[in-house]
Design a protein around this motif. Structure first.
Motif, PDB file in Angstrom:
ATOM      1  N   THR A  77      11.442   9.003  -5.439  1.00 16.59           N
ATOM      2  CA  THR A  77      11.648   9.915  -6.571  1.00 16.59           C
ATOM      3  C   THR A  77      10.933  11.245  -6.360  1.00 16.59           C
ATOM      4  O   THR A  77       9.934  11.325  -5.632  1.00 16.59           O
ATOM      5  N   ALA A  78      11.419  12.252  -7.047  1.00 16.21           N
ATOM      6  CA  ALA A  78      10.804  13.578  -6.959  1.00 16.21           C
ATOM      7  C   ALA A  78       9.412  13.571  -7.580  1.00 16.21           C
ATOM      8  O   ALA A  78       8.498  14.227  -7.096  1.00 16.21           O
ATOM      9  N   GLU A  79       9.245  12.817  -8.681  1.00 12.28           N
ATOM     10  CA  GLU A  79       7.941  12.770  -9.363  1.00 12.28           C
ATOM     11  C   GLU A  79       6.869  12.236  -8.422  1.00 12.28           C
ATOM     12  O   GLU A  79       5.740  12.718  -8.390  1.00 12.28           O
ATOM     13  N   TRP A  80       7.236  11.195  -7.674  1.00 13.68           N
ATOM     14  CA  TRP A  80       6.270  10.596  -6.759  1.00 13.68           C
ATOM     15  C   TRP A  80       5.887  11.593  -5.663  1.00 13.68           C
ATOM     16  O   TRP A  80       4.715  11.754  -5.333  1.00 13.68           O
ATOM     17  N   LYS A  81       6.909  12.266  -5.093  1.00  9.90           N
ATOM     18  CA  LYS A  81       6.640  13.228  -4.007  1.00  9.90           C
ATOM     19  C   LYS A  81       5.707  14.313  -4.506  1.00  9.90           C
ATOM     20  O   LYS A  81       4.791  14.753  -3.805  1.00  9.90           O
ATOM     21  N   ASP A  82       5.952  14.715  -5.749  1.00  8.29           N
ATOM     22  CA  ASP A  82       5.124  15.743  -6.359  1.00  8.29           C
ATOM     23  C   ASP A  82       3.673  15.262  -6.476  1.00  8.29           C
ATOM     24  O   ASP A  82       2.727  15.999  -6.170  1.00  8.29           O
ATOM     25  N   TYR A  83       3.515  14.007  -6.902  1.00 11.87           N
ATOM     26  CA  TYR A  83       2.167  13.439  -7.039  1.00 11.87           C
ATOM     27  C   TYR A  83       1.448  13.413  -5.694  1.00 11.87           C
ATOM     28  O   TYR A  83       0.284  13.811  -5.584  1.00 11.87           O
ATOM     29  N   VAL A  84       2.166  12.954  -4.655  1.00  9.24           N
ATOM     30  CA  VAL A  84       1.549  12.846  -3.333  1.00  9.24           C
ATOM     31  C   VAL A  84       1.130  14.230  -2.833  1.00  9.24           C
ATOM     32  O   VAL A  84       0.032  14.421  -2.306  1.00  9.24           O
ATOM     33  N   GLU A  85       1.996  15.205  -3.049  1.00  6.46           N
ATOM     34  CA  GLU A  85       1.693  16.542  -2.533  1.00  6.46           C
ATOM     35  C   GLU A  85       0.534  17.176  -3.286  1.00  6.46           C
ATOM     36  O   GLU A  85      -0.395  17.703  -2.699  1.00  6.46           O
ATOM     37  N   LYS A  86       0.580  17.073  -4.632  1.00 10.17           N
ATOM     38  CA  LYS A  86      -0.463  17.726  -5.424  1.00 10.17           C
ATOM     39  C   LYS A  86      -1.832  17.131  -5.174  1.00 10.17           C
ATOM     40  O   LYS A  86      -2.840  17.805  -5.286  1.00 10.17           O
ATOM     41  N   SER A  87      -1.877  15.828  -4.873  1.00 10.64           N
ATOM     42  CA  SER A  87      -3.183  15.224  -4.638  1.00 10.64           C
ATOM     43  C   SER A  87      -3.529  15.209  -3.151  1.00 10.64           C
ATOM     44  O   SER A  87      -4.537  14.625  -2.766  1.00 10.64           O
ATOM     45  N   SER A  88      -2.698  15.869  -2.319  1.00  8.51           N
ATOM     46  CA  SER A  88      -2.942  15.977  -0.868  1.00  8.51           C
ATOM     47  C   SER A  88      -3.220  14.638  -0.214  1.00  8.51           C
ATOM     48  O   SER A  88      -4.124  14.512   0.599  1.00  8.51           O
TER      49      SER A  88
ATOM     50  N   SER B 291      -1.511  11.083   1.882  1.00  9.40           N
ATOM     51  CA  SER B 291      -0.440  10.845   2.858  1.00  9.40           C
ATOM     52  C   SER B 291       0.335   9.623   2.424  1.00  9.40           C
ATOM     53  O   SER B 291      -0.244   8.582   2.136  1.00  9.40           O
ATOM     54  N   GLN B 292       1.659   9.764   2.385  1.00 11.72           N
ATOM     55  CA  GLN B 292       2.471   8.635   1.956  1.00 11.72           C
ATOM     56  C   GLN B 292       2.578   7.602   3.063  1.00 11.72           C
ATOM     57  O   GLN B 292       2.738   7.927   4.236  1.00 11.72           O
ATOM     58  N   VAL B 293       2.484   6.323   2.686  1.00 16.52           N
ATOM     59  CA  VAL B 293       2.732   5.218   3.620  1.00 16.52           C
ATOM     60  C   VAL B 293       3.521   4.190   2.840  1.00 16.52           C
ATOM     61  O   VAL B 293       3.680   4.308   1.637  1.00 16.52           O
ATOM     62  N   PHE B 294       4.054   3.212   3.518  1.00 17.50           N
ATOM     63  CA  PHE B 294       4.552   2.055   2.782  1.00 17.50           C
ATOM     64  C   PHE B 294       4.300   0.817   3.599  1.00 17.50           C
ATOM     65  O   PHE B 294       5.038   0.480   4.510  1.00 17.50           O
TER      66      PHE B 294
ATOM     67  N   ALA C  62       0.882  -1.157   0.000  1.00 16.89           N
ATOM     68  CA  ALA C  62       0.000   0.000   0.000  1.00 16.89           C
ATOM     69  C   ALA C  62       0.918   1.205   0.000  1.00 16.89           C
ATOM     70  O   ALA C  62       1.832   1.283   0.820  1.00 16.89           O
ATOM     71  N   MET C  63       0.732   2.117  -0.948  1.00 14.14           N
ATOM     72  CA  MET C  63       1.749   3.154  -1.136  1.00 14.14           C
ATOM     73  C   MET C  63       1.325   4.538  -0.688  1.00 14.14           C
ATOM     74  O   MET C  63       2.157   5.435  -0.514  1.00 14.14           O
ATOM     75  N   VAL C  64       0.017   4.750  -0.554  1.00 15.73           N
ATOM     76  CA  VAL C  64      -0.428   6.079  -0.213  1.00 15.73           C
ATOM     77  C   VAL C  64      -1.824   5.946   0.398  1.00 15.73           C
ATOM     78  O   VAL C  64      -2.542   4.986   0.130  1.00 15.73           O
ATOM     79  N   GLN C  65      -2.159   6.847   1.294  1.00 12.57           N
ATOM     80  CA  GLN C  65      -3.504   6.850   1.869  1.00 12.57           C
ATOM     81  C   GLN C  65      -4.203   8.114   1.407  1.00 12.57           C
ATOM     82  O   GLN C  65      -3.709   9.217   1.627  1.00 12.57           O
TER      83      GLN C  65
END
Lengths: 326, 155, 499
Positions: free
Chosen positions: A281-292, A294-297, A115-118
Motif C-alpha cells: 500500500t501507499a500508506e505503508w511506503k510512506d511510513y517506511v520512507e518518513k521513518s527512514s 528499510s523494508q524487508v519481509f 518481520a516487516m521493516v528494519q
C-alpha cells in the motif's frame, strides 16, 4: 518493481477466497510500547494501511501495552493461546528481552508471522562535537572512562550496540539509560552525554534543528537518498560506519508481528498474506520512507533463521557483559 | 466491635508484611554499587527497611494507647453491607463478564438494600449496563471482559 | 514583538467556522473522557487519530488539543464531587475540593476549580507566546542531576505540611516509593518486586492506586459515618457560578503564585502532578488561613488547579520544541505529528510557522471555549450530588471497577484497586496521610531513575549535585524548604523557654 508487487497483490487478491480462515470479529493489535513509541507507530501504520485500503472487513483496535519495556504486551498475548484475534507487535525484544531479564515469556511462546521493516541505527554527536568518526574515536579515547553514551533502556539494542562499539574500537563508555530515544536525544542536545545511537526517526527533528548530527550509519551501504534533512545534507550523505573507520558492518532492529501459540496454519497463512498486502500500500511506503527504515519481509523459515542468527549474536555480547539471567 | 488497638495492629501488620516482602525481593536484584552504577535493589531495600521499622513503631505505639472502640457494630455492619456485595461483583466478573455482573450487582443492591421496586431496579440495572457498553465497547473501543459466559455464548 | 505578529498570523489561521466547530466537538469529547475515571485524554486522542489523517495538520492538532483541554477540565469533576481523581494531576484538588462539595457547596467548588484552571492555562499560553525560544533553551540545561533536584524540590515543598503523626507519614511515603519501584527498572533493565505475579512487570498504575485509596476508601468511610444521612442540598444555581468566578480576583496573589509554580514545573521537567502538589504545599505554608486547609478552603482548590493547568499548558512546549512529550496525551499527539509528516524538534518553529502559531493561537481559543462549556455543565454535575447515596454508592463502585479495568485491560488491576480501597479505609481511619504515598507513587521512580543516572555519570560522586549554579540552587532550595520549618519551630520553642 512496482508492477511486480502489483502482480503479487493481484494474485493474492484472486487467491483470497481460497483461505480456509477469515476473521469474524474485531482484531486487537497489541503494541509493546507506549503511545508514540517506535513500535506503536509501526502498529498504527499497519492499522492505517489496512483500514484505508479496506483489506479487512473487521475493525482493528490498537492497544498499548508498553509496561516493563514491552514485557506487559508479550505476557498478555502469551496468555491468549489459540486466539487468532490478538497480534503482538514488537521488535527483536521478543527473543532478546527473555535472555537478559526475568520476564514471564520467551520467543517460543509465540507463532511468528513476519518481520516487516528494519530500523536503522546511526551514531550521533552534538552539533559542535567531533566532525567525523575518526575524530570522535580519538576524542572518546582521550576521555578515558568518562566518555558517556546515552540510549533508550538498559540491556536493550542501544546498550548492545554501545558495548559492540566499545569492543571494536577499544573504548570504555559510561552507558546512561533513559526512558526513550527522544529523551536521549535531548540529553545530547544539552551536552549531558557525548553521543547516542538513535534510530533516524528519533533524532531527525533534532538534526533539522541543528542541535546534533549523525556521523555514521550502522549498515553495509548508505541509506536511501530522500529529501535533504538540513540545508546541506540528507541521509545518503552519511557514511557507513565501516567506511568511516568503525568496523561494525551491520546493526539493525527488526519490527516484528506475532500470533499466540496454538493457532492453525490457515490462520497464520491469512495474516502472512495480510501483511504482504499491507506492504504494497501507499500508506505503508510512506511510513517506511518518513521513518527512514528499510523494508524487508521475513516469514516462515527465513524469519526463523534470522532469529537464530540474531539470538546468537545477542547471546555472545550478553554473555561477555554478564547480562544473562540465571 | 473493633478497638483502635486492633485496627492499628492490622494496618501495621499489612504495611510491615509488605515491607518485609520488599526487603526479601530486592535482595534478588542486588544491593550496593556495581559497574552499572547503583544496583537496582538498593533503593527498594532501603524503603523496605524503613517501612518495616516504621510499621514496628506504629504497632507498638498503636498497641500501647487506644483501647477505645473506633468502629462499632452498627458502623461495621454498614461497611460490610457496602463492601461484600461489591466484592461478590468483582469476583463474578471473570465468570459472567462486566455487563451481566454490574447489572446483577445494581439490581441486587437497589432491590435488597434500598428497597426499590423490582421493575425500577431492573430498569436502572439494564440501562447502566447498556450505557457501559455504548461508552466503552462501542464508542471508545475498549473491550470490557465478557467472562466465561461470553466465551460460551460466542460458541 | 516578532512573536506577537506571528501570533496574530496564527489567529488568522485558527479562527474559522470549521476550526471553532472542531474545538467545541473536541472539548465536549474531552470533558466526557476526563470525567470518566480510567478513560482519559489519550483514549479520546487515539480514537480520533485515524480520522485526522486526512485533515490539514493544523485542523488535526486543533481537534486533538481541544480534547486535551476538555479532559484537563473534566478530570477535576470526579475529584471534587466523589473524591475520585481521574488523573494524577487532580489528586491535590481533592484535598479541599471534596470537603467543600460535601459541605453543600459543590457549585462553588467546581466553579472555583474551573476558573482558576482557566487562569493557569492562560498564563501558560502567554508564557509560550512570549518566551518560546528561551524556554526551549532552558529545558536543555536539565540533565539527570537537575531532574533529580527538581523532584527533590517538589517533595520537600510538600512533605511536612500536614499535621499527621510523623512516623505514619514516613511509612506512607516509603510505601509509595516501594510501590513505584514495582515492575521493570529503566536503569538496570531488571524486573523488581513483582512478588511472583508475572503481570506486575508492567508496574502498578497510578490511576488504579488512587481510585482505590481515594474513591473506594472514601466510600467505605462515608457509609460508616452515615454521611448519606446528611443529604447535600445543592440547588441548581447559575448565579452561584458567576458569583464564584467574580470573587476569584480576590485571590489574585494565590493565583499568580500558583501559576508561576505551574509554569516553572511545566518547563522544567517536573510536570503537572508535581506542580499541583508543590503549589498546594506552598499555599498551605504561607497562607494566613492555613488552619482551614483540608476542610474546603478556596485557596486549597485554587493553588493546585492553577498550577496543574499552567504546567499542563507549558508542558506542550517541550513536546513541540524538543520532541519530549510531557504527558501520555502529548505522546499520542506527537505520534500524530509524525504521521502528518512533521518532526517535533527545534526546527519545527522555523519550518512550520503556520502550524506552530496556529496551534498556539488555538490554545487561547480552545481554553476559552473549554472554560465556557465546562462552566455551563457545572450545575448539571453539581446536581449529581443530589442523587441518593444508596444509588450513587454502587454506581461509584461500578465506575471505579470499569475504570481500573480499562486502564490496561487487566483484571489484576481491578483486584489491586479493591485492595487499595481497603488500605485507603484503614489509613484514613487511623490518620495515616495518603498524599505522601500518592506523590511518591507518581514521581518516586522518576526521582530514583534520575538519581541513579546521575550517579552513573559522576561515577558515584555526590558532587554532581553541586556541580553548577542551577543544580546547587535547586538542591539548596529543597533543603531550605525541608529544614526551615522544623528549625524555626525548635528555635521558637527555645526562645520561649529562655524568656
Amino acid at each position: 518493481m512496482r508492477t511486480l508487487t502489483f502482480a503479487v497483490v493481484a494474485a493474492s487478491l484472486v487467491a483470497a477466497p481460497a483461505f480456509a480462515w477469515q476473521p469474524t470479529k474485531a482484531i486487537e493489535f497489541v503494541a509493546t510500547a507506549g503511545p508514540g513509541g517506535g513500535t506503536d507507530n509501526f502498529a498504527r501504520a499497519v492499522q492505517a494501511a489496512i483500514v484505508k485500503n479496506k483489506l479487512l472487513d473487521q475493525p482493528i483496535v490498537v492497544v498499548n501495552k508498553g509496561g516493563g519495556s514491552g514485557a506487559e504486551g508479550y505476557t498478555y498475548v502469551k496468555g491468549m493461546a489459540g486466539d487468532p484475534y490478538h497480534l503482538v507487535f514488537g521488535t527483536s525484544n521478543t527473543w532478546q528481552q527473555p535472555m537478559v531479564s526475568k520476564v514471564a515469556f520467551k520467543a517460543s511462546d509465540f507463532t511468528p508471522i513476519a518481520a516487516m521493516v528494519q530500523d536503522e541505527f546511526l551514531l550521533w554527536v552534538k552539533q559542535d562535537g567531533p566532525k567525523d568518526v575518526k575524530e570522535y574515536l580519538a576524542a572518546m579515547k582521550a576521555k578515558g572512562s568518562s566518555a558517556k553514551m546515552g540510549g533508550a533502556q538498559s540491556k536493550d539494542t542501544d546498550e548492545l550496540l554501545t558495548r559492540m562499539i566499545e569492543k571494536t574500537a577499544g573504548l570504555k563508555f559510561i552507558y546512561v539509560p533513559f526512558k526513550s530515544g527522544a529523551e536521549a536525544a535531548v540529553q545530547l542536545a544539552g551536552g549531558h552525554v557525548d553521543s547516542h545511537v538513535n534510530n533516524p526517526s528519533e533524532s531527525i527533528g533534532q538534526w533539522k534543528g541543528n542541535t546534533q548530527r549523525p556521523i555514521c550509519v550502522f549498515n553495509a551501504k548508505r541509506l536511501a537518498a530522500g529529501p535533504k534533512v538540513t540545508a546541506a545534507e540528507g541521509w545518503s550523505d552519511i557514511p557507513t560506519c565501516q567506511e568511516a573507520g568503525l568496523a561494525i558492518p551491520l546493526f539493525q532492529q527488526p519490527r516484528t508481528v506475532w500470533l499466540p501459540l496454538k493457532v492453525t496454519p490457515e490462520q497464520v497463512a491469512f495474516y502472512v498474506d495480510l501483511m504482504k498486502k499491507v506492504q504494497a500500500t501507499a500508506e505503508w511506503k510512506d511510513y517506511v520512507e518518513k521513518s527512514s527504515q528499510s523494508q524487508v519481509f521475513l516469514t516462515g523459515q527465513e524469519f526463523t533463521d534470522y532469529m537464530t542468527q540474531d539470538s546468537g549474536r545477542v547471546h555472545k555480547v550478553a554473555e561477555e557483559q554478564g547480562w544473562l539471567v540465571k | 466491635m473493633f478497638s483502635r488497638r486492633a485496627l492499628e495492629a492490622l494496618t501495621a501488620a499489612i504495611t510491615g508484611a509488605f515491607g518485609i516482602a520488599v526487603i526479601v525481593q530486592s535482595l534478588d536484584n542486588g544491593i550496593g554499587w556495581s559497574t552499572a552504577g547503583v544496583e537496582s535493589g538498593t533503593f527498594p531495600f532501603m524503603t523496605g527497611l524503613i517501612v518495616a521499622a516504621g510499621s514496628l513503631y506504629n504497632l507498638a505505639r498503636g498497641w500501647l494507647r487506644g483501647r477505645e472502640i473506633i468502629v462499632d457494630r452498627v458502623a461495621f455492619r454498614r461497611t460490610l453491607a457496602l463492601f461484600l456485595p461489591a466484592a461478590v461483583f468483582v469476583a463474578a466478573i471473570p465468570l459472567v463478564g462486566m455487563y451481566v455482573a454490574s447489572a446483577g450487582y445494581l439490581l441486587a443492591t437497589l432491590r435488597m438494600q434500598s428497597g426499590l421496586a423490582w421493575l425500577r431496579a431492573l430498569a436502572i440495572a439494564i440501562l447502566v449496563a447498556i450505557g457501559l457498553y455504548v461508552v466503552f465497547e462501542w464508542s471508545f473501543q475498549v473491550a470490557l471482559p465478557h467472562g466465561l459466559l461470553g466465551a460460551w455464548l460466542e460458541h | 514583538m516578532e512573536n506577537f505578529d506571528l501570533l496574530l498570523h496564527g489567529f488568522s489561521i485558527a479562527i474559522s467556522v470549521d476550526h471553532v466547530a472542531l474545538m467545541i466537538g473536541g472539548v465536549l469529547l474531552g470533558i466526557l473522557v476526563g470525567v470518566l475515571p480510567g478513560l482519559g485524554a489519550p483514549n479520546g486522542v487515539s480514537l480520533l487519530l485515524p480520522i485526522t489523517f486526512g485533515m490539514q495538520p493544523v485542523s488535526a492538532i486543533i481537534l486533538l488539543s481541544s480534547i486535551y483541554w476538555g479532559a484537563l477540565f473534566g478530570g477535576s469533576v470526579t475529584s471534587i464531587l466523589f473524591n475520585i481523581p481521574g488523573e494524577p494531576s487532580s489528586v491535590a484538588t481533592t484535598f479541599d475540593g471534596y470537603p467543600m462539595a460535601r459541605s453543600g457547596r459543590p457549585t462553588q467548588a467546581l466553579a472555583t476549580a474551573f476558573g482558576s484552571a482557566a487562569f493557569g492555562a492562560l498564563v501558560g499560553v502567554v508564557l509560550i507566546t512570549c518566551l518560546a525560544s528561551w524556554i526551549a533553551g532552558v529545558a536543555l540545561k536539565f540533565g539527570p542531576a537537575e531532574y533529580f533536584a527538581v523532584y527533590f524540590l517538589a517533595f520537600s515543598s510538600f512533605i511536612g505540611v500536614g499535621g499527621a503523626p510523623p512516623i505514619k507519614t514516613v511509612v506512607s511515603l516509603t510505601l509509595g516509593f516501594a510501590i513505584a519501584a514495582i515492575g521493570m527498572d529503566t536503569v538496570s533493565g531488571q524486573v523488581r518486586l513483582t512478588m511472583g505475579v508475572d503481570e506486575l512487570v508492567k508496574g502498578v498504575n497510578f490511576v488504579v492506586a488512587v481510585m482505590g485509596l481515594f474513591g473506594i476508601g472514601e466510600l467505605l468511610i462515608a457509609v460508616e459515618e452515615e454521611m448519606h444521612a446528611r443529604a447535600v442540598s445543592s440547588r441548581i444555581d447559575w448565579r452561584e457560578v458567576f458569583r464564584t468566578i467574580a470573587s476569584l480576583p480576590r485571590y489574585g496573589w494565590v493565583l499568580l503564585r500558583s501559576a508561576a509554580v505551574g509554569c516553572w514545573m511545566g518547563i522544567t521537567p517536573g510536570g503537572p502532578t508535581a506542580a499541583s502538589f508543590m503549589s498546594y504545599g506552598i499555599a498551605k505554608r504561607v497562607s494566613r488561613r492555613r488552619d482551614k486547609f483540608g476542610t474546603g478552603e478556596p485557596e486549597g482548590i485554587i493553588a493546585p488547579e492553577t498550577a496543574d493547568h499552567a504546567a499542563g499548558t507549558s508542558a506542550l512546549l517541550p513536546m513541540l520544541s524538543l520532541g519530549i512529550p510531557g504527558s501520555a496525551t502529548a505522546a499520542v499527539m506527537m505520534g500524530g505529528l509524525m504521521i502528518w509528516g512533521l518532526n517535533p524538534g527545534p526546527a519545527l518553529f522555523i519550518e512550520q510557522p503556520d502550524f506552530v502559531w496556529g496551534l498556539i493561537a488555538s490554545m487561547y481559543l480552545g481554553n476559552i471555549v473549554a472554560v465556557v462549556l465546562v462552566l455551563l455543565t457545572v450545575p448539571i454535575f453539581a446536581a449529581l450530588m443530589r442523587l441518593p447515596f444508596f444509588f450513587i454508592a454502587p454506581l461509584i463502585f461500578i465506575v471505579c471497577v470499569v475504570g481500573a479495568y480499562s486502564v490496561s485491560n487487566s483484571y489484576l488491576d481491578v483486584l489491586l484497586m479493591m485492595g487499595f480501597g481497603v488500605l485507603g479505609y484503614l489509613f484514613k481511619k487511623l490518620d495515616y496521610p495518603l498524599a505522601p504515598l500518592v506523590l511518591a507513587v507518581v514521581i518516586g521512580d522518576k526521582a530514583e531513575d534520575a538519581f541513579r543516572q546521575s550517579m552513573l555519570m559522576s561515577q558515584g560522586s555526590l558532587r554532581i549535585f553541586v556541580d553548577n549554579a542551577l543544580v546547587s540552587t535547586l538542591v539548596g532550595l529543597g533543603f531550605a524548604l525541608l529544614l526551615v520549618p522544623p528549625l524555626a519551630r525548635t528555635f521558637g520553642r527555645l526562645r520561649k523557654r529562655a524568656a
